[in-house]
Motif scaffolding. Structure first.
Motif, PDB file in Angstrom:
ATOM      1  N   SER A 153      38.575  23.484 -26.977  1.00 57.38           N
ATOM      2  CA  SER A 153      37.541  24.513 -26.863  1.00 57.38           C
ATOM      3  C   SER A 153      37.719  25.262 -25.546  1.00 57.38           C
ATOM      4  O   SER A 153      38.275  24.754 -24.601  1.00 57.38           O
ATOM      5  CB  SER A 153      36.156  23.847 -26.903  1.00 57.38           C
ATOM      6  N   THR A 154      37.193  26.459 -25.516  1.00 59.35           N
ATOM      7  CA  THR A 154      37.181  27.232 -24.267  1.00 59.35           C
ATOM      8  C   THR A 154      35.934  26.925 -23.454  1.00 59.35           C
ATOM      9  O   THR A 154      35.768  27.484 -22.374  1.00 59.35           O
ATOM     10  CB  THR A 154      37.258  28.743 -24.557  1.00 59.35           C
ATOM     11  N   THR A 214      39.700  16.180 -21.005  1.00 55.56           N
ATOM     12  CA  THR A 214      40.451  16.779 -19.913  1.00 55.56           C
ATOM     13  C   THR A 214      40.441  18.293 -20.060  1.00 55.56           C
ATOM     14  O   THR A 214      39.917  18.835 -21.034  1.00 55.56           O
ATOM     15  CB  THR A 214      41.894  16.239 -19.871  1.00 55.56           C
ATOM     16  N   TYR A 215      40.999  18.971 -19.079  1.00 55.59           N
ATOM     17  CA  TYR A 215      41.090  20.428 -19.141  1.00 55.59           C
ATOM     18  C   TYR A 215      42.465  20.867 -18.672  1.00 55.59           C
ATOM     19  O   TYR A 215      43.130  20.166 -17.908  1.00 55.59           O
ATOM     20  CB  TYR A 215      40.000  21.099 -18.311  1.00 55.59           C
ATOM     21  N   VAL A 216      42.880  22.032 -19.162  1.00 55.91           N
ATOM     22  CA  VAL A 216      44.178  22.592 -18.833  1.00 55.91           C
ATOM     23  C   VAL A 216      43.969  24.038 -18.409  1.00 55.91           C
ATOM     24  O   VAL A 216      43.280  24.801 -19.097  1.00 55.91           O
ATOM     25  CB  VAL A 216      45.124  22.536 -20.062  1.00 55.91           C
ATOM     26  N   ALA A 217      44.541  24.422 -17.278  1.00 62.53           N
ATOM     27  CA  ALA A 217      44.450  25.806 -16.813  1.00 62.53           C
ATOM     28  C   ALA A 217      45.479  26.656 -17.544  1.00 62.53           C
ATOM     29  O   ALA A 217      46.647  26.284 -17.635  1.00 62.53           O
ATOM     30  CB  ALA A 217      44.679  25.877 -15.313  1.00 62.53           C
ATOM     31  N   THR A 218      45.061  27.779 -18.091  1.00 62.23           N
ATOM     32  CA  THR A 218      45.959  28.715 -18.749  1.00 62.23           C
ATOM     33  C   THR A 218      45.797  30.077 -18.084  1.00 62.23           C
ATOM     34  O   THR A 218      44.938  30.258 -17.213  1.00 62.23           O
ATOM     35  CB  THR A 218      45.636  28.841 -20.253  1.00 62.23           C
ATOM     36  N   TRP A 219      46.595  31.052 -18.500  1.00 60.88           N
ATOM     37  CA  TRP A 219      46.495  32.387 -17.919  1.00 60.88           C
ATOM     38  C   TRP A 219      45.139  33.025 -18.226  1.00 60.88           C
ATOM     39  O   TRP A 219      44.652  33.838 -17.460  1.00 60.88           O
ATOM     40  CB  TRP A 219      47.610  33.291 -18.439  1.00 60.88           C
ATOM     41  N   LYS A 220      44.533  32.670 -19.328  1.00 62.30           N
ATOM     42  CA  LYS A 220      43.263  33.275 -19.724  1.00 62.30           C
ATOM     43  C   LYS A 220      42.058  32.464 -19.299  1.00 62.30           C
ATOM     44  O   LYS A 220      40.938  32.816 -19.626  1.00 62.30           O
ATOM     45  CB  LYS A 220      43.238  33.476 -21.234  1.00 62.30           C
ATOM     46  N   GLY A 221      42.245  31.357 -18.629  1.00 65.09           N
ATOM     47  CA  GLY A 221      41.139  30.512 -18.196  1.00 65.09           C
ATOM     48  C   GLY A 221      41.392  29.069 -18.584  1.00 65.09           C
ATOM     49  O   GLY A 221      42.500  28.695 -18.957  1.00 65.09           O
TER      50      GLY A 221
END
Length: 160
Positions: A148-149, A120-127
């Motif tokens: 991982s980014t 899965t992926y999570v949106a953060t302030w940095k991407g």
């Protein structure tokens, strides 16, 4: 033809002919729709529910933000979303798609018989941050994870 009771049909026709028979919510919605649409149109069709709600409040309408969102959705209008859209996963249509080996049967009778994974992926302030998990199906515990980014497999970047 339709599985609707005749009384329901007659009640609906009566409400269309006599708006005073509508529920209080339906009558309020009818008074709010033109105001919300007017605010949306006056602001170049870019305002979302939050800004339409704030403008209606400034104009003296006492209405909840969720009501404005519901009415806008019902009218099929939506504010402009700023920023460029992010493509998080780019599928490789040429690669063969792996088959599911358990046919979605995740119930097991003993520990360590079935391990499954999730990505899965999570949106953060940095991407976006991508997370992969390995889960033991019997205990439903996370056995290991990796963060991982990048969505690409590569050197270890975290987890246990």
């Amino acid at each position: 033809m339709l599985p609707v009771a005749p009384s329901t049909c007659y009640d609906h026709l009566a409400k269309r002919g006599d708006p005073s028979r509508l529920s209080a919510r339906a009558r309020r919605d009818e008074t709010l729709r033109p105001g919300g649409l007017c605010v949306f149109e006056e602001n170049w069709r870019v305002y979302g529910a939050q800004k339409v709600w704030r403008q209606l409040s400034r104009e003296g309408f006492d209405v909840a933000r969720c009501t404005v969102a519901r009415l806008m959705k019902g009218m099929g209008i939506q504010g402009v979303i700023r920023g460029k859209p992010h493509r998080t996963i780019i599928p490789d249509n040429k690669a063969p798609c792996p088959l599911g080996r358990v046919n979605r049967q995740f119930l097991v009778s003993a520990p360590n018989r079935l391990w499954v994974s999730d990505f899965t992926y999570v949106a953060t302030w940095k991407g976006f941050v991508y997370v992969a998990f390995v889960i033991e199906a019997y205990a439903r515990r996370i056995l290991g994870w990796r963060v991982s980014t990048s969505a690409q497999a590569g050197p270890r970047s975290g987890g246990s």
